[in-house]
Design an enzyme around this catalytic site. Structure first.
Site, PDB file in Angstrom:
ATOM      1  N   TYR A  43      -5.536   2.255  -1.932  1.00 30.85           N
ATOM      2  CA  TYR A  43      -4.007   2.236  -1.372  1.00 30.85           C
ATOM      3  C   TYR A  43      -3.376   2.848  -2.201  1.00 30.85           C
ATOM      4  O   TYR A  43      -2.262   3.701  -1.824  1.00 30.85           O
ATOM      5  CB  TYR A  43      -3.414   0.566  -1.264  1.00 30.85           C
ATOM      6  CG  TYR A  43      -4.026  -0.072  -0.262  1.00 30.85           C
ATOM      7  CD1 TYR A  43      -3.466  -0.050   1.180  1.00 30.85           C
ATOM      8  CD2 TYR A  43      -4.922  -1.192  -0.284  1.00 30.85           C
ATOM      9  CE1 TYR A  43      -3.864  -0.877   2.323  1.00 30.85           C
ATOM     10  CE2 TYR A  43      -5.719  -1.798   0.768  1.00 30.85           C
ATOM     11  CZ  TYR A  43      -4.990  -1.460   2.052  1.00 30.85           C
ATOM     12  OH  TYR A  43      -5.602  -2.206   3.052  1.00 30.85           O
ATOM     13  N   LYS A  74     -10.721   0.405   6.794  1.00 30.07           N
ATOM     14  CA  LYS A  74     -10.756   1.190   5.352  1.00 30.07           C
ATOM     15  C   LYS A  74     -11.659   0.348   4.495  1.00 30.07           C
ATOM     16  O   LYS A  74     -11.435  -1.081   4.829  1.00 30.07           O
ATOM     17  CB  LYS A  74      -9.475   1.614   4.867  1.00 30.07           C
ATOM     18  CG  LYS A  74      -8.380   0.151   4.646  1.00 30.07           C
ATOM     19  CD  LYS A  74      -8.790  -0.991   4.158  1.00 30.07           C
ATOM     20  CE  LYS A  74      -8.985  -0.975   2.594  1.00 30.07           C
ATOM     21  NZ  LYS A  74      -9.298  -2.225   2.010  1.00 30.07           N
TER      22      LYS A  74
END
Ligand code: NDP
Length: 405
Positions: free
Chosen positions: A255, A166
């Site tokens: 996140y 990511k």
């Protein structure tokens, strides 16, 4: 050490380097980077020094079990050495079959530690030859974000499955290219969203679906740390626009954004973003220092997200509902996560499992999807969805108004 962005933002080693100056003095490369503009780092694949965290196994892992998926790890930085390689070596269904690096000494050392044969050590220049290496079924891209799309496409061109770190890529166009390459190659594409395999975040999602706090009214998320260039090569590319996009939102705020989506179970209808770029701070000539966002969901629930490279460490998720509050702090660390449910004047501390399992469970899922053909839990489409939201937040900040998504 537990910080999910990889480098040790709070650990003792960094403090030691700061006190002694050893990190800079020991490496001319680091010394040059500490004073040069961030854009001095080219947006192409190239070798880097040994990262400031991550250790090699003391013993070579046992030979792979029959049916294990052989994975080539591309980019041997902090996260690859600290987490990705150990996960591949410990999961039931995967093993480290090759390494790809621009630093031959580092590559040789890592390969030896994982029992990777010398002829399975590739450079960025020789990577295309991996197409003929049947020991390698899949490629794990652990490069800076700005290189994800290019190297994912190269891996698909070589006929391999891909797990990519990511954030998926710098923009939605790159994400779309990666998905198209996966389809053209008829190979799996997974985004390495480890929190989808982490016990605290899984339990929190389960609790929210079961109505543990009633109807969700708001979600607050914070993902902050202070980026320190001088001591850590991993922080350097994070300040270069061509490698890191806007900066903290893509890297660490993601996140919080992800948590808001899986905890609410909803997809936003609109976003409002704000960005800050501290003037006269050489760290923030190319990327934002702080990004804030207000994200509205169809139910009316609102997420307030903050993420910064210019604040003390904070990793927090708080869900406020009609009947209670779920507080996670830290929420998405590698380990040491904490969670409590506040309801009717009582406080329940929840300890749903060992966070360290998230890494091996994630690659195990990837291997099972390859073997069985099952759907990937965190596919390219999820990465694309998230990058579209990141883009919308940046667009809103630039326009100074709410953006529908
Ligand atoms: P590092 O800087 O520690 O490592 C990146 C590695 O990529 C380098 O060591 C180098 O490997 C290679 N590389 C190739 N070209 C470049 C370049 N131009 N500039 C810098 N490095 C280059 O980064 P991280 O390990 O922290 O991050 C790598 C990826 O992992 C990113 O996508 C990041 O978002 C992700 N990440 C994910 C985390 C998670 O919790 N899921 C946590 C931390 C990072 P070599 O020398 O072998 O060629």
């Amino acid at each position: 050490m537990t910080d999910p962005t990889g480098p040790d933002h709070s650990g003792s080693r960094r403090r030691f380097l700061q006190l002694t100056g050893a990190g800079v003095a020991a490496s001319p490369w680091l010394a040059a980077c500490a004073t040069a503009a961030p854009s001095a780092i080219p947006a192409r694949a190239m070798g880097m020094p040994w990262p400031d965290w991550g250790t090699l196994p003391e013993e070579v892992p046992p030979p792979p079990k029959p049916g294990s998926v052989g994975v080539a790890v591309v980019g041997l930085g902090g996260y690859a050495i600290g987490k990705a390689l150990p996960a591949l070596a410990t999961a039931e269904g995967t093993h480290v079959a090759a390494v790809v690096s621009g630093n031959p000494e580092k590559a040789a050392k890592v390969a030896a530690a994982y029992g990777v044969p010398e002829d399975a050590v590739y450079s960025y220049e020789t990577f295309a030859q991996i197409a003929n290496d049947d020991r390698v079924e899949a490629v794990y891209i652990v490069l800076p974000t700005g290189l994800h799309a290019e190297w994912t496409e190269l891996a698909f061109a070589a006929g391999k499955h891909v797990i990519c770190e990511k954030p998926m890529a710098l923009n939605a166009g790159e994400c779309a290219r990666m998905i198209a390459a996966s389809e053209a190659a008829n190979r799996k594409l997974m985004i390495a969203y480890r929190c989808h395999f982490e016990p605290y975040n899984l339990k929190a999602t389960e609790l929210m679906r079961a109505g543990a706090v009633g109807a969700i009214r708001s979600i607050e998320t914070a993902n902050n740390y202070s980026a320190n260039r001088a001591h850590n090569p991993s922080n350097d590319w994070r300040l270069v626009k061509a490698l890191a996009g806007g900066g903290p939102l893509e890297d660490y705020g993601l996140y919080g954004l992800q948590a808001a989506l899986y905890l609410s179970g909803e997809v936003p209808v609109s976003v409002r973003g704000w960005t800050e770029q501290v003037p006269n701070d050489p760290r923030f000539t190319e990327v934002f220092s702080t990004v804030k966002a207000e994200i509205t969901f169809p139910s009316g629930a609102v997420t307030k997200l903050v993420t910064s490279y210019n604040a003390d460490n904070l990793n927090m998720v708080k869900v406020t509902g009609s009947d209670g509050i779920l507080l996670m702090e830290p929420a998405t660390y590698y380990d040491g996560n904490a969670m409590k449910l506040l309801k009717g004047g009582t406080e329940e501390v929840l300890m749903p499992g060992d966070s360290n399992l998230q890494f091996s469970r994630m690659v195990q899922h990837f291997a099972e999807a390859i073997r069985t053909g099952a759907a990937i839990k965190t596919p390219g489409e999820m990465g694309l969805r998230d990058i579209r939201l990141v883009e919308a937040i940046h667009r809103s900040a630039a326009m100074g108004e709410v953006v529908a998504v």
